[in-house]
Enzyme design. Structure first.
Site, PDB file in Angstrom:
ATOM      1  N   ASP A 255       0.853  -1.193   0.000  1.00 24.77           N
ATOM      2  CA  ASP A 255       0.000   0.000   0.000  1.00 24.77           C
ATOM      3  C   ASP A 255       0.893   1.250   0.000  1.00 24.77           C
ATOM      4  O   ASP A 255       1.814   1.356   0.814  1.00 24.77           O
ATOM      5  CB  ASP A 255      -0.861  -0.052   1.277  1.00 24.77           C
ATOM      6  CG  ASP A 255      -1.974   0.977   1.292  1.00 24.77           C
ATOM      7  OD1 ASP A 255      -2.436   1.370   0.211  1.00 24.77           O
ATOM      8  OD2 ASP A 255      -2.391   1.357   2.409  1.00 24.77           O
ATOM      9  N   HIS A 256       0.642   2.172  -0.907  1.00 21.31           N
ATOM     10  CA  HIS A 256       1.367   3.450  -0.957  1.00 21.31           C
ATOM     11  C   HIS A 256       2.889   3.317  -1.032  1.00 21.31           C
ATOM     12  O   HIS A 256       3.609   3.922  -0.227  1.00 21.31           O
ATOM     13  CB  HIS A 256       1.004   4.344   0.243  1.00 21.31           C
ATOM     14  CG  HIS A 256      -0.410   4.821   0.204  1.00 21.31           C
ATOM     15  ND1 HIS A 256      -0.839   5.813  -0.639  1.00 21.31           N
ATOM     16  CD2 HIS A 256      -1.507   4.424   0.896  1.00 21.31           C
ATOM     17  CE1 HIS A 256      -2.147   5.999  -0.465  1.00 21.31           C
ATOM     18  NE2 HIS A 256      -2.572   5.165   0.445  1.00 21.31           N
TER      19      HIS A 256
ATOM     20  N   ASP B 108       2.918   5.030  -5.484  1.00 21.06           N
ATOM     21  CA  ASP B 108       2.142   6.245  -5.270  1.00 21.06           C
ATOM     22  C   ASP B 108       2.966   7.469  -5.658  1.00 21.06           C
ATOM     23  O   ASP B 108       3.675   8.055  -4.850  1.00 21.06           O
ATOM     24  CB  ASP B 108       1.702   6.332  -3.798  1.00 21.06           C
ATOM     25  CG  ASP B 108       0.843   7.556  -3.539  1.00 21.06           C
ATOM     26  OD1 ASP B 108       0.649   8.355  -4.473  1.00 21.06           O
ATOM     27  OD2 ASP B 108       0.372   7.711  -2.404  1.00 21.06           O
TER      28      ASP B 108
ATOM     29  N   HIS C 298      -7.932   9.879   3.694  1.00 18.74           N
ATOM     30  CA  HIS C 298      -7.408   8.922   4.666  1.00 18.74           C
ATOM     31  C   HIS C 298      -7.740   9.336   6.103  1.00 18.74           C
ATOM     32  O   HIS C 298      -7.842  10.525   6.403  1.00 18.74           O
ATOM     33  CB  HIS C 298      -5.888   8.802   4.513  1.00 18.74           C
ATOM     34  CG  HIS C 298      -5.478   8.115   3.240  1.00 18.74           C
ATOM     35  ND1 HIS C 298      -4.923   8.787   2.185  1.00 18.74           N
ATOM     36  CD2 HIS C 298      -5.569   6.814   2.868  1.00 18.74           C
ATOM     37  CE1 HIS C 298      -4.676   7.919   1.208  1.00 18.74           C
ATOM     38  NE2 HIS C 298      -5.053   6.716   1.595  1.00 18.74           N
ATOM     39  N   GLY C 299      -7.871   8.342   6.964  1.00 19.03           N
ATOM     40  CA  GLY C 299      -8.029   8.611   8.386  1.00 19.03           C
ATOM     41  C   GLY C 299      -9.490   8.646   8.832  1.00 19.03           C
ATOM     42  O   GLY C 299     -10.401   8.282   8.074  1.00 19.03           O
TER      43      GLY C 299
ATOM     44  N   ALA D  34     -11.400   4.923   2.103  1.00 22.48           N
ATOM     45  CA  ALA D  34     -12.812   4.565   1.927  1.00 22.48           C
ATOM     46  C   ALA D  34     -13.439   3.926   3.166  1.00 22.48           C
ATOM     47  O   ALA D  34     -14.424   3.202   3.057  1.00 22.48           O
ATOM     48  CB  ALA D  34     -12.945   3.647   0.710  1.00 22.48           C
ATOM     49  N   SER D  35     -12.886   4.210   4.332  1.00 24.56           N
ATOM     50  CA  SER D  35     -13.556   3.729   5.555  1.00 24.56           C
ATOM     51  C   SER D  35     -14.811   4.562   5.802  1.00 24.56           C
ATOM     52  O   SER D  35     -14.846   5.758   5.506  1.00 24.56           O
ATOM     53  CB  SER D  35     -12.616   3.852   6.764  1.00 24.56           C
ATOM     54  OG  SER D  35     -11.716   2.763   6.798  1.00 24.56           O
TER      55      SER D  35
ATOM     56  N   ASP E  31      -8.744   0.781   6.181  1.00 25.34           N
ATOM     57  CA  ASP E  31      -7.836   0.630   7.311  1.00 25.34           C
ATOM     58  C   ASP E  31      -8.458   1.229   8.577  1.00 25.34           C
ATOM     59  O   ASP E  31      -8.560   0.580   9.611  1.00 25.34           O
ATOM     60  CB  ASP E  31      -6.488   1.299   6.999  1.00 25.34           C
ATOM     61  CG  ASP E  31      -5.446   0.987   8.055  1.00 25.34           C
ATOM     62  OD1 ASP E  31      -5.755   0.257   9.005  1.00 25.34           O
ATOM     63  OD2 ASP E  31      -4.309   1.483   7.944  1.00 25.34           O
TER      64      ASP E  31
END
Ligand code: G3H
Ligand code: 13P
Ligand code: ZN
Length: 311
Positions: free
Chosen positions: A82-83, A104, A180-181, A215-216, A258
């Site tokens: 990832d990334h 990325d 993110h987050g 996408a959480s 995540d």
């Protein structure tokens, strides 16, 4: 069943109008919770490892945990970086047995992004590994990079064909408003995604798999529990599940999750420790945390991704 690439998974997902969950893994309980849910629901699965995860748990430990999950469940699993920030980390993961990597280059200029992505693709494809690239920049926090909402930028649909043609990437992450987050939108701001951009991209790249990062859903019941048991996560807000389901029915074939794993685990541990203050055996609080992850992943597979019974 060995580790697999995402090529066939994405083809079926695109045609079937669903998406594959790409879940970040950092330790044994997370790997077990995710893979137990996917195995019970017969769902194809991507497990992804960030640079931070490799620093925390070590490449070999994560690799062996995922191999153990493949052995125990018989699931076809993609192991994805990832990334990946540069060619070197991508090469290290390809040499170390991953079946998919993300390079990325989204923070570089268009030309520099193409150059580094192409270099990774050439090396990866020569080793049977697939590559995800990224165009456009998400807001939020990943590793040590914190992109403010002002600096984030949507993907420009007029660039995607040239990027894919010149790099040879196998999938493309785009920025349409996810981030993110756990704090994805400002207080009072209505969550919104730019489906018009996704539609434009889909028109330019028919049949090509698109990826959504950040996408959480930041599931409210976890946030409430964390706040109830001594945490402080006021104003945490994510992407509504119905928007993600809509994206999964379009060209989005991979949805990255995540933060919801972190929230499920943290809420469970906080609740357990509040109710059993003298427990000090990690198994006592990590078992329910693993169960919470399993239940959350099962809910995602059924309600959001739509990839149950797609093996
Ligand atoms: O996109 C970032 C992922 O949530 C990974 O986070 O870099 O803290 O492991 P991390
Ligand atoms: P979340 O922070 O929304 O879970 O996004 C995770 C992600 O994009 C990993 O690459
Ligand atoms: Zn991401």
């Amino acid at each position: 069943m060995p580790l697999v690439t995402s090529t066939e998974m994405f083809k079926k997902a695109y045609e079937g109008g669903y998406a594959i969950g790409a879940f970040n893994v950092n330790n044994m309980e997370i790997v077990q919770g995710i893979t137990e849910a996917a195995a019970e629901l017969r769902a194809p699965l991507i497990l992804q490892v960030s640079a931070g995860a490799r620093k925390y748990a070590n490449h070999t430990y994560l690799m062996k945990l995922v191999e153990a999950a493949v052995y125990e469940t018989g699931l076809p699993i993609v192991l994805h970086l990832d990334h990946g920030a540069d060619f070197e980390i991508c090469k290290s993961c390809i040499d170390g047995g991953f079946t998919s990597v993300m390079i990325d280059g989204s923070h570089h200029s268009f030309e520099d992004n193409i150059a580094v992505t192409k270099k990774v693709v050439e090396y990866a494809h020569a080793h049977g590994v697939v590559v995800e690239g990224e165009l456009g920049q998400l807001a939020g926090i990943e590793d040590d990079v914190n992109v403010s909402a002002e600096d984030a930028s949507y993907t420009r649909p007029e660039q995607v064909e040239e990027f894919v043609a010149r790099t040879g990437v196998d999938s493309l992450a785009i920025a349409i408003g996810t981030s993110h987050g756990a704090f994805k939108f400002k207080k009072g701001q209505k969550p919104q995604l730019r489906f018009d951009i996704l539609e434009e991209v889909e028109k330019k790249l028919p049949g090509f798999p698109i990826v959504l990062h950040g996408a959480s859903s930041v599931i409210p019941e976890f946030v409430e529990k964390i706040n109830k048991f001594g945490g402080k996560m006021d104003d945490a807000i994510g992407i509504p599940e119905d928007m993600l389901r809509k994206a999964a029915g379009m060209a989005v074939c991979k949805i990255n999750i995540d933060s919801d794993l972190r929230l499920a685990m943290t809420a469970s541990i906080r609740e357990h420790m509040a109710e059993h203050p003298s427990d000090f055996d990690p198994r006592q609080y990590l078992s329910p945390a693993r169960d919470a992850i399993k239940a959350m992943v099962a809910r995602k597979i059924i309600n959001v991704l739509g990839c149950d019974n797609k093996l």
